[in-house]
Design an enzyme around this catalytic site. Structure first.
Site, mmCIF file in Angstrom:
data_model
loop_
_atom_site.group_PDB
_atom_site.id
_atom_site.type_symbol
_atom_site.label_atom_id
_atom_site.label_comp_id
_atom_site.label_asym_id
_atom_site.label_seq_id
_atom_site.Cartn_x
_atom_site.Cartn_y
_atom_site.Cartn_z
ATOM 1 N N LYS A 106 21.475 76.264 82.120
ATOM 2 C CA LYS A 106 20.440 76.391 81.101
ATOM 3 C C LYS A 106 19.406 75.315 81.403
ATOM 4 O O LYS A 106 19.675 74.118 81.286
ATOM 5 C CB LYS A 106 20.999 76.214 79.695
ATOM 6 C CG LYS A 106 19.929 76.427 78.634
ATOM 7 C CD LYS A 106 20.374 75.963 77.263
ATOM 8 C CE LYS A 106 19.180 76.046 76.319
ATOM 9 N NZ LYS A 106 19.374 75.250 75.107
ATOM 10 N N GLY A 167 16.784 72.256 66.419
ATOM 11 C CA GLY A 167 17.404 71.588 65.287
ATOM 12 C C GLY A 167 16.623 71.636 63.995
ATOM 13 O O GLY A 167 17.058 71.069 62.990
ATOM 14 N N ASN A 215 23.357 76.116 67.965
ATOM 15 C CA ASN A 215 24.164 74.903 67.923
ATOM 16 C C ASN A 215 24.076 74.231 66.555
ATOM 17 O O ASN A 215 25.024 74.213 65.780
ATOM 18 C CB ASN A 215 23.736 73.955 69.039
ATOM 19 C CG ASN A 215 24.660 72.764 69.220
ATOM 20 O OD1 ASN A 215 24.528 72.013 70.177
ATOM 21 N ND2 ASN A 215 25.621 72.552 68.345
#
EC number: 2.8.1.10
Length: 264
Positions: A106, A167, A215
């Site tokens: 990635k 995030g 994530n």
């Protein structure tokens, strides 16, 4: 992709369309349970995190690598040269885990420390080098249709446009560009970053994305294993909805009950 159960990347086939990250969990137990509940088959691992780990809590030893396919990432790299070096280390980590033929990476090149937005120029430079070295490159990019097509033409195995900053949990902020990328792509499109809840994961899949990578939404939830399960359901529901086909939007109401030939 023409069915739910088949996602092909770099010549390898996966049954799950949800990729999951391994960072930010409060405990290793939370991470392990979340991975299991998500039904994922591909998990991302920050190579720098493994390389610099001095705690003895070695991620490589905590995960069953016969069950999960490692996707090493170049998080923390600020230019192409650095990303190539870290990718090479990542390939060695995959071999150490028993995945001798794993050439996945990635690709993240992020010099911007505030918003963590990827550098398109350095990403292209790194992708060119890594593809020549035999990597299956999964590049993290802004939702830029031209850049996505350029990386596809270079030989990248997927394109991974962001939904919103890493995030942030802001969801899908650029639906029109993401839709264009999906329409034009001949490689899988994986939506990466910004998804915060299952409904947003489902929305990405309803657009026609081939998968999502998540994530923070799982790791930082109050109950990560439960959120992992919920997002798993959201991804599956969104994919099935895309395949089923939504009704057309109308500017007026259309009765669902028949108006003719009704005896009263």
């Amino acid at each position: 992709m023409d069915n739910y159960s088949s996602l092909r990347i770099g010549g390898k086939q996966f049954s799950s369309r949800l990729m999951v990250g391994t960072g930010k969990y409060k405990s290793t137990q939370d991470m392990v349970e979340s991975l299991s509940n998500s039904d994922t088959e591909i998990i991302t691992v920050a190579v720098r995190r493994i390389k610099n780990d001095q705690t003895g809590d070695n991620l490589l030893e905590k995960i069953n690598w016969k069950k999960y396919w490692m996707l090493p990432n170049t998080a923390g790299c600020v230019n192409a040269d650095e990303a190539v070096r870290i990718a090479m280390l990542g390939r060695e980590l995959a071999k150490l885990s028993g995945q001798e033929e794993n050439n996945f990476v990635k690709l993240e090149v992020i010099p911007d420390k505030k918003y963590l937005l990827p550098d398109p120029i350095e990403t292209v430079k790194a992708a060119e080098v890594l593809i020549k070295k035999g990597f299956a490159v999964l590049p993290y990019i802004n939702a830029d249709p031209i850049l996505a097509k350029r990386l596809e033409e270079l030989g990248c195995s997927t394109v991974m446009p962001l939904g919103s900053p890493i995030g942030s949990g802001q969801g899908l902020l650029n639906l029109s560009n993401i839709a264009i990328i999906i329409e034009n792509a001949k490689v899988p499109v994986i939506i990466d970053a910004g998804i915060g809840v299952p409904s947003e994961a489902s929305q990405a899949m309803e657009l026609g994305a081939d998968g999502v990578l998540i994530n923070s939404a799982i790791a930082q939830a109050k109950n990560p294993p439960l959120m992992a399960q919920a997002i798993n359901y959201g991804v599956k529901a969104g994919r099935q909805a895309f395949l089923a086909g939504r009704i057309k939007k109308q500017d007026f109401a259309i009765a669902s009950s028949p108006e003719k030939n009704i005896s009263i």
